[in-house]
Write a protein that holds these residues in place. Structure first.
Motif: not given
Length: 76
Positions: A9, A13, A25, A28, A31
């Protein structure tokens, strides 16, 4: 496994630019779903985390209060 998730992650990012919090959001959440449902993990015998949890529930039902499902949600 947590370290692998955090590393992956973090890569996402670092390499993406988000125009708003909603984009971040959504990325995320997408993922997290992909990681838990689609990506097999060597540490779990090459199955996804949700598959491993379902296998564990079948072999140890006394440890679970609720049935493991593929659907996210809030539990009370």
């Amino acid at each position: 496994m947590v370290e692998r998730f955090n590393g992956r992650i973090a890569d996402i990012l670092r390499t993406h630019h988000f125009h708003c919090g909603e984009q971040l959001e959504a990325t995320i959440l997408r993922y997290v779903w992909l990681y838990n449902h689609q990506l097999p993990q060597k540490a779990l015998g090459h199955v996804s985390p949700i598959q491993a949890m379902k296998q564990w529930q079948r072999s140890h039902p006394e440890l679970f209060n609720r049935r493991v499902t593929n659907q996210p949600g809030h539990y009370r």
